[in-house]
Motif scaffolding. Structure first.
Motif, PDB file in Angstrom:
ATOM      1  N   THR A 140     -68.623 -30.725  -4.587  1.00 25.95           N
ATOM      2  CA  THR A 140     -69.141 -30.300  -3.296  1.00 25.95           C
ATOM      3  C   THR A 140     -68.071 -29.555  -2.523  1.00 25.95           C
TER       4      THR A 140
ATOM      5  N   ASP B 236     -73.270 -29.086  -5.702  1.00 27.77           N
ATOM      6  CA  ASP B 236     -74.118 -29.161  -4.519  1.00 27.77           C
ATOM      7  C   ASP B 236     -73.191 -29.044  -3.315  1.00 27.77           C
TER       8      ASP B 236
ATOM      9  N   SER C  79     -73.690 -28.903  -0.299  1.00 29.93           N
ATOM     10  CA  SER C  79     -74.071 -29.707   0.870  1.00 29.93           C
ATOM     11  C   SER C  79     -74.505 -31.108   0.464  1.00 29.93           C
ATOM     12  N   ALA C  80     -73.906 -31.636  -0.577  1.00 30.72           N
ATOM     13  CA  ALA C  80     -74.296 -32.948  -1.102  1.00 30.72           C
ATOM     14  C   ALA C  80     -74.128 -34.057  -0.062  1.00 30.72           C
TER      15      ALA C  80
END
Length: 204
Positions: A56, A81, A83-84
């Protein structure tokens, strides 16, 4: 061909200031000469991380894409991701943090620095509670320092198990000091390309 693409990607990031739009030089950097203290940290001596990886961003900079390339070159299974959240940890055994703030990236994600800090802090806390290995990677050098980026560095290091830093990004010793306080190994390398080897060595 992969090697050529990797070199071109590094060149593009460097020409764009690593995507850097941090606001100004950090006060800690400008005061480094007069406040310099001798802090030493050791590098990693044995592999500590396992696959799969959740990668991330911490600050929504383009650096996360470079770290993805580095992990992929090492054949490390990962999910990216940027914006995990804690709910996205899934079956990950290692959380890799690409640390570096970008006002453009934050704007594109539709969030501000405080919202990003809240997300990252909650994610790191959850990963720590779940006993995942946490690796902080700061590859942007001096261009990825400044008032904005520096907000994201302490929370990324406080619960990390290991850090890799490009030397020009830590001329003031901020990250070295954080690593020393946390009692974690930190490897300092000369260039972004040099991150690949210690990143590979971190995995069992």
């Amino acid at each position: 061909m992969k090697k050529i693409m990797f070199i071109l990607l590094i060149a593009m990031l460097m020409l764009s200031g690593c995507g850097g739009d941090s606001t100004g030089t950090s006060a800690s950097q400008s005061d480094a000469a007069e406040n310099e203290t001798e802090v030493t940290v050791e590098g990693l001596t044995e592999a500590i991380a396992e696959q799969p990886v959740l990668l991330t961003s911490v600050g929504q900079s383009a650096d996360v894409e470079m770290v993805k390339t580095m992990l992929s070159k090492n054949d490390i299974k990962l999910t990216l991701d940027a914006s995990a959240t804690a709910e996205d940890l899934g079956d990950a055994k290692t959380l890799v943090l690409a640390v570096g703030g970008s006002s453009k990236g934050l704007g594109a994600a539709g969030i501000d620095a405080n919202q990003e800090l809240e997300r990252v802090t909650a994610l790191i806390d959850a990963a720590d509670e779940a006993e995942l290995t946490i690796i902080a990677v700061h590859i942007g050098g001096e261009a990825r320092r400044g008032e904005l980026s520096d907000k994201f560095i302490p929370p990324s290091f406080e619960k990390a198990d290991y850090a890799i830093v490009v030397a020009t990004g830590d001329q003031d010793g901020l990250m070295k000091g954080l690593a020393s306080d946390a009692g974690i190994p930190m490897d300092v390398v000369d260039t972004m390309a040099d991150v690949i080897a210690p990143l590979k060595a971190a995995f069992k």
